[in-house]
Each structure stands twice: as C-alpha cells, then as structure tokens.
Enzyme design. Structure first.
Site, PDB file in Angstrom:
ATOM      1  N   HIS A 296       0.849  -1.203   0.000  1.00 56.43           N
ATOM      2  CA  HIS A 296       0.000   0.000   0.000  1.00 56.43           C
ATOM      3  C   HIS A 296       0.884   1.253   0.000  1.00 56.43           C
ATOM      4  O   HIS A 296       1.392   1.668   1.033  1.00 56.43           O
ATOM      5  CB  HIS A 296      -0.901  -0.022   1.233  1.00 56.43           C
ATOM      6  CG  HIS A 296      -2.062   0.919   1.174  1.00 56.43           C
ATOM      7  ND1 HIS A 296      -2.194   1.892   0.204  1.00 56.43           N
ATOM      8  CD2 HIS A 296      -3.165   1.038   1.967  1.00 56.43           C
ATOM      9  CE1 HIS A 296      -3.321   2.559   0.414  1.00 56.43           C
ATOM     10  NE2 HIS A 296      -3.926   2.059   1.470  1.00 56.43           N
ATOM     11  N   GLY A 297       1.026   1.819  -1.174  1.00 57.57           N
ATOM     12  CA  GLY A 297       1.829   3.047  -1.303  1.00 57.57           C
ATOM     13  C   GLY A 297       0.957   4.257  -1.554  1.00 57.57           C
ATOM     14  O   GLY A 297       1.448   5.286  -2.029  1.00 57.57           O
ATOM     15  N   ALA A 298      -0.350   4.148  -1.240  1.00 56.73           N
ATOM     16  CA  ALA A 298      -1.309   5.192  -1.632  1.00 56.73           C
ATOM     17  C   ALA A 298      -2.002   5.823  -0.430  1.00 56.73           C
ATOM     18  O   ALA A 298      -1.724   5.483   0.726  1.00 56.73           O
ATOM     19  CB  ALA A 298      -2.363   4.568  -2.556  1.00 56.73           C
ATOM     20  N   ASN A 299      -2.885   6.760  -0.763  1.00 58.83           N
ATOM     21  CA  ASN A 299      -3.928   7.246   0.160  1.00 58.83           C
ATOM     22  C   ASN A 299      -3.452   7.919   1.445  1.00 58.83           C
ATOM     23  O   ASN A 299      -4.214   8.056   2.395  1.00 58.83           O
ATOM     24  CB  ASN A 299      -4.904   6.102   0.519  1.00 58.83           C
ATOM     25  CG  ASN A 299      -5.592   5.517  -0.706  1.00 58.83           C
ATOM     26  OD1 ASN A 299      -5.567   4.318  -0.915  1.00 58.83           O
ATOM     27  ND2 ASN A 299      -6.181   6.356  -1.537  1.00 58.83           N
TER      28      ASN A 299
ATOM     29  N   TYR B 104      -0.933   6.966   3.573  1.00 59.85           N
ATOM     30  CA  TYR B 104      -0.279   6.141   4.597  1.00 59.85           C
ATOM     31  C   TYR B 104       1.251   6.243   4.452  1.00 59.85           C
ATOM     32  O   TYR B 104       1.753   6.978   3.602  1.00 59.85           O
ATOM     33  CB  TYR B 104      -0.806   4.699   4.525  1.00 59.85           C
ATOM     34  CG  TYR B 104      -2.290   4.652   4.846  1.00 59.85           C
ATOM     35  CD1 TYR B 104      -2.733   4.831   6.158  1.00 59.85           C
ATOM     36  CD2 TYR B 104      -3.251   4.511   3.851  1.00 59.85           C
ATOM     37  CE1 TYR B 104      -4.096   4.839   6.462  1.00 59.85           C
ATOM     38  CE2 TYR B 104      -4.620   4.521   4.151  1.00 59.85           C
ATOM     39  CZ  TYR B 104      -5.022   4.686   5.458  1.00 59.85           C
ATOM     40  OH  TYR B 104      -6.374   4.708   5.755  1.00 59.85           O
TER      41      TYR B 104
ATOM     42  N   ARG C  93       0.245  -0.140  -4.798  1.00 62.37           N
ATOM     43  CA  ARG C  93      -0.884   0.768  -5.037  1.00 62.37           C
ATOM     44  C   ARG C  93      -0.423   2.203  -4.813  1.00 62.37           C
ATOM     45  O   ARG C  93       0.244   2.499  -3.824  1.00 62.37           O
ATOM     46  CB  ARG C  93      -2.023   0.438  -4.084  1.00 62.37           C
ATOM     47  CG  ARG C  93      -3.176   1.455  -4.168  1.00 62.37           C
ATOM     48  CD  ARG C  93      -4.435   0.863  -3.571  1.00 62.37           C
ATOM     49  NE  ARG C  93      -5.337   1.859  -3.097  1.00 62.37           N
ATOM     50  CZ  ARG C  93      -6.645   1.891  -3.392  1.00 62.37           C
ATOM     51  NH1 ARG C  93      -7.180   0.979  -4.187  1.00 62.37           N
ATOM     52  NH2 ARG C  93      -7.423   2.807  -2.881  1.00 62.37           N
TER      53      ARG C  93
ATOM     54  N   GLY D  76     -14.677  -0.600  -5.300  1.00 58.25           N
ATOM     55  CA  GLY D  76     -14.838  -0.490  -3.861  1.00 58.25           C
ATOM     56  C   GLY D  76     -16.303  -0.429  -3.473  1.00 58.25           C
ATOM     57  O   GLY D  76     -16.955  -1.455  -3.226  1.00 58.25           O
ATOM     58  N   ARG D  77     -16.840   0.798  -3.440  1.00 52.94           N
ATOM     59  CA  ARG D  77     -18.213   0.971  -2.965  1.00 52.94           C
ATOM     60  C   ARG D  77     -19.206   0.143  -3.786  1.00 52.94           C
ATOM     61  O   ARG D  77     -20.171  -0.412  -3.228  1.00 52.94           O
ATOM     62  CB  ARG D  77     -18.582   2.460  -3.008  1.00 52.94           C
ATOM     63  CG  ARG D  77     -17.779   3.286  -2.005  1.00 52.94           C
ATOM     64  CD  ARG D  77     -17.822   4.758  -2.366  1.00 52.94           C
ATOM     65  NE  ARG D  77     -17.226   4.993  -3.686  1.00 52.94           N
ATOM     66  CZ  ARG D  77     -17.319   6.115  -4.370  1.00 52.94           C
ATOM     67  NH1 ARG D  77     -17.995   7.128  -3.884  1.00 52.94           N
ATOM     68  NH2 ARG D  77     -16.737   6.242  -5.555  1.00 52.94           N
TER      69      ARG D  77
HETATM   70  C1  LIG Z   1     -14.782   1.611   3.672  1.00 61.49           C
HETATM   71  C2  LIG Z   1     -13.589   1.787   2.789  1.00 61.49           C
HETATM   72  C3  LIG Z   1     -12.357   1.339   3.242  1.00 61.49           C
HETATM   73  C4  LIG Z   1     -11.213   1.488   2.446  1.00 61.49           C
HETATM   74  N1  LIG Z   1     -10.027   0.959   2.882  1.00 61.49           N
HETATM   75  C5  LIG Z   1      -8.958   0.925   2.041  1.00 61.49           C
HETATM   76  C6  LIG Z   1      -7.780   0.182   2.366  1.00 61.49           C
HETATM   77  O1  LIG Z   1      -7.679  -0.492   3.406  1.00 61.49           O
HETATM   78  N2  LIG Z   1      -6.758   0.209   1.483  1.00 61.49           N
HETATM   79  C7  LIG Z   1      -6.828   0.913   0.309  1.00 61.49           C
HETATM   80  O2  LIG Z   1      -5.867   0.908  -0.464  1.00 61.49           O
HETATM   81  N3  LIG Z   1      -7.940   1.600  -0.032  1.00 61.49           N
HETATM   82  C8  LIG Z   1      -9.004   1.600   0.788  1.00 61.49           C
HETATM   83  N4  LIG Z   1     -10.167   2.216   0.395  1.00 61.49           N
HETATM   84  C9  LIG Z   1     -10.265   2.859  -0.919  1.00 61.49           C
HETATM   85  C10 LIG Z   1     -10.873   1.902  -1.946  1.00 61.49           C
HETATM   86  O3  LIG Z   1      -9.962   0.858  -2.245  1.00 61.49           O
HETATM   87  C11 LIG Z   1     -11.218   2.643  -3.254  1.00 61.49           C
HETATM   88  O4  LIG Z   1     -10.064   3.304  -3.700  1.00 61.49           O
HETATM   89  C12 LIG Z   1     -12.321   3.655  -3.098  1.00 61.49           C
HETATM   90  O5  LIG Z   1     -13.465   3.074  -2.482  1.00 61.49           O
HETATM   91  C13 LIG Z   1     -12.718   4.239  -4.440  1.00 61.49           C
HETATM   92  O6  LIG Z   1     -13.168   3.215  -5.308  1.00 61.49           O
HETATM   93  P1  LIG Z   1     -14.728   3.110  -5.682  1.00 61.49           P
HETATM   94  O7  LIG Z   1     -15.059   4.370  -6.406  1.00 61.49           O
HETATM   95  O8  LIG Z   1     -14.877   1.890  -6.522  1.00 61.49           O
HETATM   96  O9  LIG Z   1     -15.465   3.004  -4.378  1.00 61.49           O
HETATM   97  C14 LIG Z   1     -11.313   2.123   1.192  1.00 61.49           C
HETATM   98  C15 LIG Z   1     -12.572   2.575   0.766  1.00 61.49           C
HETATM   99  C16 LIG Z   1     -13.693   2.403   1.527  1.00 61.49           C
HETATM  100  C17 LIG Z   1     -15.032   2.864   0.996  1.00 61.49           C
END
Ligand SMILES: Cc1cc2nc3c(=O)[nH]c(=O)nc-3n(C[C@H](O)[C@H](O)[C@H](O)COP(=O)(O)O)c2cc1C
Length: 367
Positions: A181-184, A186, A234, A327-328
């Site tokens: 996990h290199g994203a978001n 963290y 990522r 995701g969602r």
């Molecule tokens: C409840 C929730 C938890 C998430 N946890 C992580 C995670 O643990 N690791 C990660 O890389 N992204 C995480 N994400 C981001 C999702 O992988 C994804 O990038 C995000 O939901 C956008 O994609 P979507 O438009 O298909 O929902 C999370 C998203 C949601 C909604």
C-alpha cells in the site's frame, strides 16, 4: 447500451495465475478483526461473497505489518506473527475455493495511525502535523497526533516488517500475491509527498529520493517471497486526509514513479483516483492509468475510482487498465460481475453500510 464489454470478461494470466476476469474487489478496511488483529469468521463470510459473486480477484483490506508503528485502526487485522497469519487461512481458502486470486494488501499507517495497541505515538518521514481529522467511522476523534521523524533504524524496521509480513502472507496464510500500500496518505505515500516529507537525507528532496522507500520496500518483499509471487504497489495522488493533492512534478513525476517501479520489477501497479478516467494533471491530459501503462508497459495495471458502471469500466480497459478494482460498488453488489454479465440492475451504494462504524454488519452479509 451499446458498449463492447467482452474485454472485461476475458481471463488474464499474472505470473502463472490465471484470473477469470478483469473485476477485482478494491482493498477496503472494515475493522472487523479481533482486538489482537486476527481475521474472524465474519470476515471469511464477508470476503467469500465476493468470490461467489464472480470477482476474479479480491484484494484484502490494508493489513498491518509490524508490532511497532504500523497499526492504524482498532480491530484492524495484522499479519505480524504466526497466529495472525493463521487466522487469514479460512479467508484465503474461501477465495481460492471459487478460483479467485487472493491478494494481501500490506499497509503501514505511519503518521495517520489512529490507534495502535503496540505503541502510543506515531512516526512519519518528518515531524509534520497531518492535515485533516481522524476518521470517526474507524473510531477516530479530533486531530492526528504529531508524528516523530523516523530514524534510519526505524525505516529499516518498517521495510523489514513489510518483507516478513509478505512471507507470512504467502507461506502461512496461503495468499497468492502481495499488494504494497503506497497510496492514500499512509506511510509510503507520506514519504512520496513533498509537503509531508521534508527530509534532507536520501529519503527526501527529489522525487527519486521520495519514491525510494516504496522501491526499497518492493525490493525487500521481492527478495523475501521470490520471483514467482506477483508483487505490486498501489499508488494515488489524493489521500484520506487530503483528497485533492496532486503530484507536484506532474507528468514528470509520473514518469519517475511508474518508471522506477517498472525497473524495480513491480508485477502490477494499482492506481486510484476519485474518477479514474479524469486527466491526472492538466486539463485534457492523460489519466493516471494511461500514464501508468505508458511508463510501466510490462506491468499489469489495476485501475480504481468510480468504475462500477460497466461502460466506464470498459472504457478504462481502452485507457490502459488491465484489471478494474471496485470499492463501494462491490459493497453494494458483492455479485457485481455476475450482475454485469447478466445485464442486471446494480444496487446503489448506501453509505449507511459503513455507519456509524465501518465494521462488517450481519445484515450486509445477507445481501
Ligand atoms: C470503507 C472503505 C475502506 C477502504 N479501505 C482501504 C484500504 O484499506 N486500502 C486501500 O488501499 N484503499 C481503501 N479504500 C479505498 C478503496 O480501495 C477505493 O479506492 C475507493 O473506495 C474508491 O473506489 P470506488 O469508487 O470503486 O469506491 C477504502 C474505501 C472504503 C469505501
């Protein structure tokens, strides 16, 4: 709708693993492990539904990697010892029983850790106050703590944590691939980000220096799990605590980052944006997924961001994506690939699933 969606249902081979289609569940933290960070029976049922619903790949939620600073959330699962690794076995078996590729996402929360039972303080590249506030649906409250700047020894330990966790994920739990996990926002993304990383050593300054921790982590994981295991990374521009951040160097940064990941032997690169198809930088410029494919042409490209719509997903395949992660849309439709292939209607995502706390609900498992 007159869109050719056949590419989405074609198999792909990743390092000898034949994956049935191009749909993957995106990693999603659901804080449903035990207090000790062990995956639970509820999590097994939660993940198995996606496999039954036709997803060719499932990427787990972010799993913490050491017993120092990596844990981010209460009830987040870890893979830092034998007991935690063993607890993942039923989850992995549930996925494999349906032929779904089981990918473990390894994560170090760094400066935006909200809760860590091993340690009461946080670390990051530099002692910079994280933007934003903690996430309440993960039991967070108020501002993040001010992190301490990591020492060389702490950086080495963090890398080691990823490598050892990767080995446990493959050898003990039975996962088939590793996502770093290199994203978001963290830890690894904190090092990559200019305004968070103000170091003046080899880990800070130029983009080449800021991406170094990701590359060193990738190399350490590779050395530990061997050449045959698919290992990927990522990446994102936005963060959970700063949605609109962009790589300061624009396309040149994309070239350095994706190019160096390719050189370091990343089997896959997972890019995420709010809307995957949007220009990454300048108006009318290429999307991040297109740039990833361009600068890392041999890597499998996973694209994420509002791609549950089949026409959008099909278009992403023409933009350089090889696999679409959802995701969602997957939370609302655990059987999304089946529904799309049957041209059935999709459920809209209801944010109530994640409220007030984001843990997996029994009601959700009945869907
Ligand atoms: C409840 C929730 C938890 C998430 N946890 C992580 C995670 O643990 N690791 C990660 O890389 N992204 C995480 N994400 C981001 C999702 O992988 C994804 O990038 C995000 O939901 C956008 O994609 P979507 O438009 O298909 O929902 C999370 C998203 C949601 C909604």
């Amino acid at each position: 709708m007159n869109v050719d969606t056949s590419a989405l249902f074609a198999p792909i081979v990743i390092k000898g693993h034949t994956v049935a289609n191009r749909f993957s569940v995106a990693p999603m933290t659901r804080i449903s492990a035990t207090e000790e960070g062990r995956a639970t029976e509820r999590m097994t049922r939660y993940y198995e539904r996606f496999a039954r619903g036709g997803f060719g790949t499932v990427i787990t939620e972010g799993i913490y990697t050491d017993q120092a600073f990596s844990q981010g959330y209460v009830n987040q699962p870890g893979i830092t010892n034998e007991a935690q690794a063993n607890a993942w076995k039923p989850v992995v078996s549930g996925l494999k029983a349906h032929g779904t590729l089981a990918v473990a996402q390894l994560m170090h929360a760094g400066a935006i850790s909200q809760s860590n039972r091993f340690c009461g303080s946080t670390v990051g590249p530099s002692s910079v106050q994280p933007k934003g506030e903690q996430m309440t649906f993960y039991h967070g409250k108020d501002r993040y703590s001010l992190p301490a700047a990591m020492t060389e020894a702490q950086i080495a330990d963090a890398i080691d944590g990823f490598a050892e966790s990767a080995a446990r994920a493959i050898e003990v739990a039975g996962f088939e691939a590793i996502e770093i996990h290199g994203a978001n926002g963290y830890l690894l993304d904190q090092f990559l980000t200019d305004y968070i990383n103000s170091r003046t050593d080899r880990w800070g300054g130029s983009t080449e220096n800021r991406v170094r921790l990701i590359l060193e982590t990738l190399k350490a994981v590779r050395a530990r799990v061997g050449a045959r295991v698919p290992v990927g990374v990522r990446l994102s521009q936005g963060k959970v605590n700063d949605y609109h951040q962009k790589w300061a160097g624009g396309e040149r940064d994309a070239e350095i980052i994706f190019g160096s990941l390719a050189d370091a032997g990343a089997d896959f690169i997972h890019v995420t944006e709010f809307e995957a198809w949007q220009p990454a930088f300048a108006e009318d410029g290429p999307s991040l997924m297109r740039l990833a494919k361009h600068y890392a042409p041999k890597a499998v490209i996973l694209a994420n961001g509002s791609l549950h719509d089949i026409a959008r997903a099909a278009a992403a395949m023409n933009e350089g994506a090889d696999i679409i992660t959802i995701g969602r849309g997957a939370l609302a439709n655990p059987d999304l690939p089946r529904r799309l292939s049957d041209r059935a209607v999709l459920n809209d995502f209801d944010p109530a699933i994640l409220g007030p706390i984001a843990d997996v609900k029994e009601t959700e498992l009945k869907m």
